[in-house]
Design a protein around this motif. Structure first.
Motif, PDB file in Angstrom:
ATOM      1  N   PRO A 123      -8.739   0.398  -6.017  1.00 47.92           N
ATOM      2  CA  PRO A 123      -7.191   0.345  -6.826  1.00 47.92           C
ATOM      3  C   PRO A 123      -7.425   1.701  -8.425  1.00 47.92           C
ATOM      4  N   THR A 124      -6.756   2.515  -8.537  1.00 52.23           N
ATOM      5  CA  THR A 124      -6.323   2.888  -9.644  1.00 52.23           C
ATOM      6  C   THR A 124      -4.803   2.585 -10.819  1.00 52.23           C
ATOM      7  N   ASP A 125      -5.453   2.424 -12.035  1.00 53.54           N
ATOM      8  CA  ASP A 125      -4.568   2.397 -13.313  1.00 53.54           C
ATOM      9  C   ASP A 125      -3.341   4.219 -12.440  1.00 53.54           C
ATOM     10  N   LEU A 126      -2.528   4.161 -12.899  1.00 48.31           N
ATOM     11  CA  LEU A 126      -1.605   4.817 -12.856  1.00 48.31           C
ATOM     12  C   LEU A 126      -1.557   6.004 -14.061  1.00 48.31           C
ATOM     13  N   ASP A 127      -1.157   4.755 -15.078  1.00 50.11           N
ATOM     14  CA  ASP A 127      -0.508   5.012 -16.742  1.00 50.11           C
ATOM     15  C   ASP A 127      -2.272   5.806 -17.081  1.00 50.11           C
ATOM     16  N   ALA A 128      -3.244   6.186 -16.462  1.00 40.37           N
ATOM     17  CA  ALA A 128      -4.581   6.567 -17.180  1.00 40.37           C
ATOM     18  C   ALA A 128      -4.835   7.712 -16.530  1.00 40.37           C
ATOM     19  N   ALA A 129      -4.412   7.693 -15.296  1.00 45.46           N
ATOM     20  CA  ALA A 129      -3.943   8.160 -15.008  1.00 45.46           C
ATOM     21  C   ALA A 129      -3.664   9.819 -15.050  1.00 45.46           C
ATOM     22  N   LEU A 130      -2.159   9.473 -15.637  1.00 50.59           N
ATOM     23  CA  LEU A 130      -1.204  10.496 -16.410  1.00 50.59           C
ATOM     24  C   LEU A 130      -1.343  11.102 -17.168  1.00 50.59           C
ATOM     25  N   ALA A 159       0.328  -4.284 -14.665  1.00 43.12           N
ATOM     26  CA  ALA A 159       1.478  -3.491 -13.887  1.00 43.12           C
ATOM     27  C   ALA A 159       1.171  -2.254 -13.209  1.00 43.12           C
ATOM     28  N   ALA A 160       0.818  -1.281 -13.039  1.00 46.73           N
ATOM     29  CA  ALA A 160       0.772   0.255 -12.823  1.00 46.73           C
ATOM     30  C   ALA A 160      -0.174   0.224 -11.547  1.00 46.73           C
ATOM     31  N   THR A 161      -0.897  -0.172 -11.755  1.00 54.04           N
ATOM     32  CA  THR A 161      -1.966   0.253 -10.981  1.00 54.04           C
ATOM     33  C   THR A 161      -1.997  -0.404  -9.166  1.00 54.04           C
ATOM     34  N   ALA A 162      -2.743   0.473  -8.573  1.00 51.67           N
ATOM     35  CA  ALA A 162      -2.309   0.743  -7.336  1.00 51.67           C
ATOM     36  C   ALA A 162      -3.417   1.795  -6.347  1.00 51.67           C
ATOM     37  N   ARG A 163      -2.924   0.470  -4.445  1.00 51.64           N
ATOM     38  CA  ARG A 163      -4.349   1.345  -4.418  1.00 51.64           C
ATOM     39  C   ARG A 163      -4.135   2.392  -3.643  1.00 51.64           C
ATOM     40  N   ILE A 164      -4.569   3.211  -4.490  1.00 47.10           N
ATOM     41  CA  ILE A 164      -4.563   5.256  -3.637  1.00 47.10           C
ATOM     42  C   ILE A 164      -5.658   5.677  -3.774  1.00 47.10           C
ATOM     43  N   ALA A 276      10.393  11.348  -8.342  1.00 46.32           N
ATOM     44  CA  ALA A 276       9.883  10.673  -7.930  1.00 46.32           C
ATOM     45  C   ALA A 276       9.142  10.214  -6.778  1.00 46.32           C
ATOM     46  N   VAL A 277       7.392  10.225  -7.656  1.00 44.11           N
ATOM     47  CA  VAL A 277       6.617   9.496  -6.249  1.00 44.11           C
ATOM     48  C   VAL A 277       6.157   7.874  -6.357  1.00 44.11           C
ATOM     49  N   VAL A 278       6.671   7.305  -4.851  1.00 39.27           N
ATOM     50  CA  VAL A 278       6.866   6.499  -5.076  1.00 39.27           C
ATOM     51  C   VAL A 278       5.439   6.136  -3.862  1.00 39.27           C
ATOM     52  N   LEU A 279       5.246   4.952  -4.522  1.00 41.13           N
ATOM     53  CA  LEU A 279       3.937   4.579  -4.118  1.00 41.13           C
ATOM     54  C   LEU A 279       3.511   3.404  -3.792  1.00 41.13           C
ATOM     55  N   PRO A 280       3.431   2.426  -2.697  1.00 43.13           N
ATOM     56  CA  PRO A 280       3.296   1.084  -2.112  1.00 43.13           C
ATOM     57  C   PRO A 280       1.847   0.508  -3.291  1.00 43.13           C
ATOM     58  N   VAL A 281       1.974  -0.061  -3.679  1.00 48.99           N
ATOM     59  CA  VAL A 281       1.282  -1.442  -5.029  1.00 48.99           C
ATOM     60  C   VAL A 281      -0.244  -1.403  -3.886  1.00 48.99           C
ATOM     61  N   ASP A 282       0.257  -1.467  -2.612  1.00 51.56           N
ATOM     62  CA  ASP A 282      -0.707  -1.938  -1.755  1.00 51.56           C
ATOM     63  C   ASP A 282      -1.134  -1.495  -0.720  1.00 51.56           C
ATOM     64  N   GLY A 283      -1.076  -0.040  -1.341  1.00 52.92           N
ATOM     65  CA  GLY A 283      -2.028   0.505  -0.468  1.00 52.92           C
ATOM     66  C   GLY A 283      -1.566   1.499   0.542  1.00 52.92           C
ATOM     67  N   PRO A 284      -1.664   2.189   1.529  1.00 48.30           N
ATOM     68  CA  PRO A 284      -1.382   2.814   2.547  1.00 48.30           C
ATOM     69  C   PRO A 284      -1.375   1.512   3.467  1.00 48.30           C
TER      70      PRO A 284
END
Length: 298
Positions: A123-130, A159-164, A276-284
């Motif tokens: 689980p990764t916070d994409l806002d923080a990663a950006l 809300a912006a967390t996804a498994r990546i 636009a990089v579209v990433l599934p929240v639940d990962g691959p």
């Protein structure tokens, strides 16, 4: 009557035999096609391993050439000769070093593109990663006169967390950012009054299949991309920039697709582009370390 039954039975046997033969023939055709695909896949894997090994074999002596060129350059600068004699030698060695570095960069891009993608998903916070990515990229943006902004609209950080794999997604986004910055710098050289802005923005949404996704937009005010070029930007080795390897965007797409995601692109001449990089929240998908997405171009 008995004769009719026998004839009917014989016809039935013939029809059944014919149907069985057709099924067997179809099965054999499918089996042969599967064998051909397996052989082709095996051959492609062998070629991939050979080219990757060849790139590694070239990379090592290339590093030695670069190091020796640097040592030779330092030695020439210390020689007790006239500057008029030294200057051409320094220029030639400098050109050799630059070309060596360029080849090393091409090899590095190739190895990254051709290598197997192994994900370490968490689980990764994409806002923080950006924000981290923007802090890292800021010197490059400033050097090219680009204003860099990060826009997040999530009161709830989860809300912006996804498994990546955060490291690989950052690399994909960095490739997109570099591409946008270089396009704006080239356009700005022709028209200094043209604005240069690069925006990173996240949003959450649900896809057509109902699954939640996080979308990272890399938006620029560059010159835009012509339709005929837009259709080829993800082709390996296709580039419109002198000195470009043509692997930055294909590598970005490959890393995103490995997550079960995709890259959608919008562009308009004279206004800019949005990747636009579209990433599934639940990962691959489970058990799929190289899920293949399909990029769409609008």
């Amino acid at each position: 009557m008995l004769q009719g039954l026998l004839i009917g039975f014989g016809v039935g046997v013939l029809v059944a035999a014919w149907a069985a033969w057709l099924l067997l023939r179809r099965h054999l055709r499918r089996l042969r096609a599967a064998e051909r695909r397996a052989r082709a896949a095996e051959r492609m894997a062998e070629i991939g391993a050979m080219t990757s090994g060849l790139a590694h074999e070239i990379k090592n002596p290339l590093s030695t050439v670069g190091l020796n060129a640097q040592l030779l350059l330092e030695a020439i600068r210390d020689l007790p000769i006239e500057e008029s004699d030294r200057s051409p030698l320094v220029n030639r060695i400098g050109a050799l070093r630059r070309e060596t570095e360029r080849l090393a960069g091409i090899l590095q891009d190739f190895l990254q593109y051709a290598g197997q993608v192994r994900l370490e998903v968490r689980p990764t916070d994409l806002d923080a990663a950006l924000q981290e990515l923007a802090d890292f990229f800021m010197p490059e943006a400033e050097r090219n006169g680009v204003r860099l902004r990060v826009v997040t609209n999530h009161a709830d950080r989860a809300a912006a967390t996804a498994r990546i794999d955060g490291k690989l997604i950052k690399q994909a986004l960095l490739n997109l950012m570099l591409n946008a910055t270089q396009a704006m710098a080239a356009a700005g050289a022709k028209d200094p009054s043209r604005p240069r802005e690069l925006m990173l923005r996240t949003e959450t949404r649900r896809e057509a299949d109902g699954h939640p996704s996080v979308v990272v937009h890399v938006t620029d005010t560059g010159p835009g991309i012509a339709p005929e070029t837009l259709a080829r930007i993800f082709d390996p080795y296709f580039t419109t920039r002198a000195g470009g390897s043509g692997l930055g965007l294909p590598t970005a797409r490959r890393l995103v697709e490995a997550h079960g995601g995709r890259i959608d692109v919008w562009s308009e001449i004279g206004k800019g582009s949005d990747f636009a990089v579209v990433l599934p929240v639940d990962g691959p998908p489970a058990g799929d370390d190289a899920a293949q997405g399909t990029p769409s171009v609008r």
